[in-house]
Design a protein around this motif. Sequence first.
Motif, short mmCIF file in Angstrom:
data_model
loop_
_atom_site.label_atom_id
_atom_site.label_comp_id
_atom_site.label_asym_id
_atom_site.label_seq_id
_atom_site.Cartn_x
_atom_site.Cartn_y
_atom_site.Cartn_z
N ARG A 15 35.53 35.62 33.28
CA ARG A 15 36.26 35.99 32.07
C ARG A 15 37.66 35.37 32.06
NH1 ARG A 15 34.63 42.30 32.43
NH2 ARG A 15 34.17 41.63 34.55
N VAL A 16 38.05 34.89 30.87
CA VAL A 16 39.37 34.32 30.66
C VAL A 16 40.04 35.11 29.55
CG1 VAL A 16 40.68 32.28 29.99
CG2 VAL A 16 38.66 32.03 31.42
N VAL A 17 41.24 35.61 29.79
CA VAL A 17 42.00 36.38 28.81
C VAL A 17 43.35 35.70 28.61
CG1 VAL A 17 42.93 38.63 28.19
CG2 VAL A 17 40.84 38.49 29.56
N ILE A 18 43.64 35.32 27.36
CA ILE A 18 44.88 34.62 27.04
C ILE A 18 45.55 35.35 25.88
CG2 ILE A 18 45.90 32.44 26.27
CD1 ILE A 18 43.49 31.01 27.48
N ALA A 19 46.84 35.59 26.00
CA ALA A 19 47.61 36.24 24.94
C ALA A 19 48.04 35.20 23.91
CB ALA A 19 48.83 36.94 25.52
N LEU A 20 47.82 35.49 22.62
CA LEU A 20 48.17 34.59 21.54
C LEU A 20 49.08 35.30 20.55
CD1 LEU A 20 44.69 32.96 20.74
CD2 LEU A 20 46.46 32.11 22.28
N ARG A 21 49.82 34.48 19.80
CA ARG A 21 50.65 35.03 18.73
C ARG A 21 49.82 35.35 17.50
NH1 ARG A 21 56.01 34.05 18.16
NH2 ARG A 21 55.57 33.60 15.96
N ASP A 22 48.81 34.52 17.23
CA ASP A 22 48.01 34.68 16.02
C ASP A 22 46.65 34.05 16.25
OD1 ASP A 22 48.45 31.87 15.73
OD2 ASP A 22 50.33 32.30 14.70
N LYS A 23 45.80 34.06 15.22
CA LYS A 23 44.46 33.47 15.30
C LYS A 23 44.34 32.22 14.44
CE LYS A 23 42.01 37.18 14.30
NZ LYS A 23 40.82 38.03 14.12
N THR A 24 45.43 31.49 14.25
CA THR A 24 45.37 30.24 13.50
C THR A 24 44.62 29.20 14.33
OG1 THR A 24 47.51 29.55 14.38
CG2 THR A 24 47.51 30.74 12.28
N PHE A 67 45.08 40.48 35.43
CA PHE A 67 43.80 41.09 35.06
C PHE A 67 42.65 40.14 35.39
CE2 PHE A 67 40.46 41.41 31.81
CZ PHE A 67 40.01 42.70 32.04
N MET A 68 42.80 38.84 35.09
CA MET A 68 41.74 37.87 35.39
C MET A 68 41.50 37.78 36.89
SD MET A 68 42.14 34.69 32.72
CE MET A 68 43.85 34.33 33.13
N THR A 69 42.55 37.85 37.69
CA THR A 69 42.39 37.79 39.14
C THR A 69 41.57 38.96 39.65
OG1 THR A 69 44.51 36.64 39.33
CG2 THR A 69 43.62 37.65 41.32
N VAL A 70 41.80 40.14 39.06
CA VAL A 70 41.10 41.34 39.53
C VAL A 70 39.63 41.32 39.11
CG1 VAL A 70 40.97 43.85 39.30
CG2 VAL A 70 43.19 42.75 39.58
N VAL A 71 39.36 41.12 37.81
CA VAL A 71 37.97 41.23 37.33
C VAL A 71 37.09 40.09 37.83
CG1 VAL A 71 38.65 42.53 35.29
CG2 VAL A 71 38.54 40.04 35.17
N ASN A 72 37.68 38.91 38.06
CA ASN A 72 36.87 37.78 38.53
C ASN A 72 36.73 37.75 40.05
OD1 ASN A 72 36.44 36.69 35.92
ND2 ASN A 72 38.46 35.75 35.96
N GLY A 73 37.48 38.60 40.72
CA GLY A 73 37.39 38.63 42.17
C GLY A 73 36.52 39.72 42.73
N ARG A 74 36.10 40.68 41.88
CA ARG A 74 35.26 41.77 42.38
C ARG A 74 33.80 41.54 41.96
NH1 ARG A 74 37.97 46.22 38.32
NH2 ARG A 74 36.92 45.56 36.39
N PRO A 75 32.84 42.05 42.71
CA PRO A 75 31.41 41.83 42.37
C PRO A 75 31.06 42.39 41.00
CG PRO A 75 31.64 42.65 44.61
CD PRO A 75 33.00 42.77 43.98
N HIS A 76 30.26 41.63 40.27
CA HIS A 76 29.81 42.07 38.95
C HIS A 76 28.65 43.05 39.09
CE1 HIS A 76 28.15 41.79 34.84
NE2 HIS A 76 29.39 41.50 34.51
N ARG A 77 28.55 43.97 38.14
CA ARG A 77 27.52 45.02 38.22
C ARG A 77 26.12 44.44 38.16
NH1 ARG A 77 24.83 47.38 34.18
NH2 ARG A 77 26.22 46.39 32.67
N VAL A 78 25.90 43.36 37.43
CA VAL A 78 24.55 42.80 37.27
C VAL A 78 24.21 41.81 38.38
CG1 VAL A 78 23.06 41.46 35.73
CG2 VAL A 78 24.66 43.13 34.77
N THR A 79 25.11 40.86 38.64
CA THR A 79 24.81 39.79 39.61
C THR A 79 25.09 40.20 41.04
OG1 THR A 79 27.04 38.87 39.36
CG2 THR A 79 25.32 38.07 37.87
N ARG A 80 25.89 41.26 41.25
CA ARG A 80 26.27 41.72 42.59
C ARG A 80 27.07 40.65 43.33
NH1 ARG A 80 25.79 47.06 42.03
NH2 ARG A 80 23.71 47.64 41.30
N ARG A 81 27.66 39.71 42.59
CA ARG A 81 28.50 38.67 43.17
C ARG A 81 29.78 38.55 42.36
NH1 ARG A 81 25.09 33.32 43.42
NH2 ARG A 81 27.03 32.62 44.43
N ALA A 82 30.82 38.06 42.99
CA ALA A 82 32.09 37.88 42.28
C ALA A 82 31.98 36.71 41.33
CB ALA A 82 33.22 37.65 43.28
#
Length: 509
Positions: free
Chosen positions: A151-160, A265-280
């Motif tokens: 997952r990639v999360v980026i903060a934007l000013r708008d949706k242009t 947030f990206m460091t945390v969610v991408n570093g822990r095992p996923h519920r489906v794949t059981r892998r980070a």
Amino acid sequence: MEILAAFDLTGSLRAAAELVGCSHHTVAAHVAARDAGRPVGAPARRAQVTDEYLDKIEEWVEASQGKVRADKVHEKLVAAGFAGSDRSTRRAVAEVKKAYRLGHARVHRPWVTEPGLWLQYDFGDGPVVSGRSGAVKTVLFVAWLAWSRFRVVIALRDKTQPSVIAALDRTFRLLGGVPTYVLTDNEKTVTVEHIAGVPVRNRKAVSFGRHYGATVLTCEPADPASKGGVEAAVKVSKADLVPTEVNLRDDYGSFAELEQACEEFMTVVNGRPHRVTRRAPAEMLTEEQTRLHRVPIEPHTVVFGLARRVPTNTPMVAFDHGQYSVPQQLLGEQVWVRVTGVGAAERIVIVHHGRSGPVEVARHIRATPGSPQIDDDHFGGPATKQPGRYTVRPRTEAEQAFLAIGDGAHVWLAEAAASGVQRIRAKMDAAVTMAKVAGNARVDWALGHAAVNGRFGWKDLSSILNAQQSAHLQTRRATETRSLSQGTAGWAKITNQQPPAGVDGEESR
């Protein structure tokens, strides 16, 4: 079970009732249920006052697709002579709605993904950040790589469009490659309109896909389940990044704080095992990177912002009700303008794309109407800064007439819409008129060839038809060994005589 065991022991209803301390009628009911093969102790359904009107209730629930309210049903039943209470009506409507939902439930099939193939992205309402003019609402751009669940999360000013494409460019570089398909909603930045159910792509979105080697696709309108992976990612991102009473997160004092929170947030969610794949996801991304395409060295020009043409006599460009200076060497050139940062860090960035690639030529604070931002060096010396598959559904008579031409018309519409061709409806009407003269078969053949060869101009269809007609005309030409005059072989067959000596039997020279 004790009642049944006591009855099996004594064989008497009253004796069993005395042993377990209940009525012999209860013993009789349990024994009768067991003998009939029914669940023991299950309550038997009694007649309801709404049974007589059950057919009408089912009809109203079906007609409203399960949305009718019980109070409206009760009003209709009372008008029809129903004498029961509204509580009985609500109970009956709830049972009918439950049966309706079971019969119309959407069944989701698990999606088996392939490495390097799919990337989904969507937007969520971000937190409020302090800005120059007060509180500024932000946007969270969330991308989800299907196979690795990265997952990639980026903060934007708008949706242009410049902001969205800049976020996608940064996403590709974070992932270390470009996937084959990019799936999103039907935003105006991607889809201009729908014609007979076929989405017409935004020309800049088509140009973006060609630059990065990815195909931009959109899901069905009003069907978020078709990209459920990123929908769930947006939900999780908002729950953690947007300050609420549940997560106890403090308000953000600047846009930079929000960007730092997204990185964490990206460091945390991408570093822990996923519920489906059981892998980070970060671990699986290293495997998926071998299946991703290479990211272009230079980003797409739309990333740099909105295009502006510098006048030939004044090195100033207009943007968002303000004017900003650029180096005088860019007179008559095209530049791109965008906004970066929020609050005190907000800046207007101007980029020029020349032979050496994109170069930032100016950076100003925001100007107000009537008070332009001017750099004196821009007017005298050189710049001081040198920065480093859709279902076709015709809805109108014109669409029906065009698609009735044949399969070639379907292919032409799909290719023209995907290429962002302008004035498609007018060209469809012209093809219908041409089919009335030349026939559906010829025009259908010409439309198919035009779609395959990417020819969507005004005169391309008539040119293909003329070329087809010319190909059927056979022209005979005289050569050194062949004459156009009539031979004597035909006369020989009539007289049953051989041609005179020295004369060719097939052709006369």
